[in-house]
Design an enzyme around this catalytic site. Structure first.
Site, short mmCIF file in Angstrom:
data_model
loop_
_atom_site.label_atom_id
_atom_site.label_comp_id
_atom_site.label_asym_id
_atom_site.label_seq_id
_atom_site.Cartn_x
_atom_site.Cartn_y
_atom_site.Cartn_z
N MET A 1 0.54 -1.84 0.05
CA MET A 1 0.12 -0.02 0.33
C MET A 1 0.72 1.39 0.44
SD MET A 1 -2.68 -1.72 -0.45
CE MET A 1 -4.15 -1.12 -0.04
N HIS B 1 -5.14 -5.86 -8.28
CA HIS B 1 -5.41 -4.60 -8.14
C HIS B 1 -7.17 -4.77 -7.86
CE1 HIS B 1 -6.82 -0.62 -6.91
NE2 HIS B 1 -7.72 -0.58 -7.99
N ILE C 1 4.95 2.77 -5.58
CA ILE C 1 6.30 2.74 -6.18
C ILE C 1 7.08 3.80 -6.65
CG2 ILE C 1 7.85 1.68 -7.80
CD1 ILE C 1 7.09 -0.62 -5.20
#
Ligand code: GAR
Length: 187
Positions: free
Chosen positions: A88, A107, A91
């Site tokens: 969570m 997702h 990136i």
């Protein structure tokens, strides 16, 4: 078959991690899980790493040089492929640049619908007909990389957020391994 040394990034429960650990035991499955990275010290998923003797490390993503720490760990374990499984945190571009086309994410929605957080409550509010999950490549835009595998189901009138999550995750346990097989099938 040479299995790709893979790192799984987690933040919480780790049920997708657990599923991938089991799948990767198959000699024909294209990856081996060589490292688990968690940005949550108390993530339940870390217990799976411990239980199945997989190296794991906690990275505090609020620290200034956390990206370097991640990269050093990935280098140490010769990681060539990354799966985000309930990680969570967005990136960073440093990581994406170093692992171009080698990072995938799962997702809990039918992307491009419902990028970001709180997917189930938004779906219900929107009176969506279908829900599902998407495995996709990670690029610099949130939840926007090319789709590898998508699985959907019809939302039942009685479904609440909890039920939607349960139904979605059941499909995730099929979709994630399927996407990994698809990626490496011709390599
Ligand atoms: C999964 O359902 C995944 O789709 C979702 O977090 C859950 C993690 O479950 N990911 C996201 O929402 C990413 N934006 P798990 O820790 O039990 O695998």
């Amino acid at each position: 078959m040479v299995k790709r040394k893979t790192c799984i990034f987690i933040s919480g429960q780790g049920s997708n991690l657990k599923n991938l650990i089991f799948r990767s035991r198959d000699k024909n499955f294209p990856i081996t899980i060589s490292l688990v990275i968690s940005n949550n010290k108390n993530a339940l998923g870390i217990e799976y790493a411990k239980k199945y003797n997989i190296p794991y490390t906690y990275i505090n993503t609020s620290c200034k040089n956390y990206e370097n720490k991640i990269l050093l760990n990935l280098k140490k374990y010769k990681i060539s492929f990354i799966c985000l499984a309930g990680f969570m945190k967005i990136i960073s571009s440093t990581l994406i640049n170093n692992y171009q086309g080698k990072i995938i994410n799962i997702h809990p929605s039918l992307l491009p619908k419902f990028k970001g957080l709180n997917t189930f409550s938004r779906m219900l509010k929107n009176k969506e007909k279908n829900a599902g999950c998407t495995v996709h490549y990670v690029n610099k835009k949130l939840d926007s990389g090319n789709t590898i595998v998508q699985k959907k189901f019809t939302i039942n009138r009685k479904d609440n957020e909890k039920i939607l999550k349960k139904k979605t995750q059941k499909l995730e346990y099929l979709a994630f391994p399927e996407a990994i097989i698809k990626i490496f099938r011709n390599n």
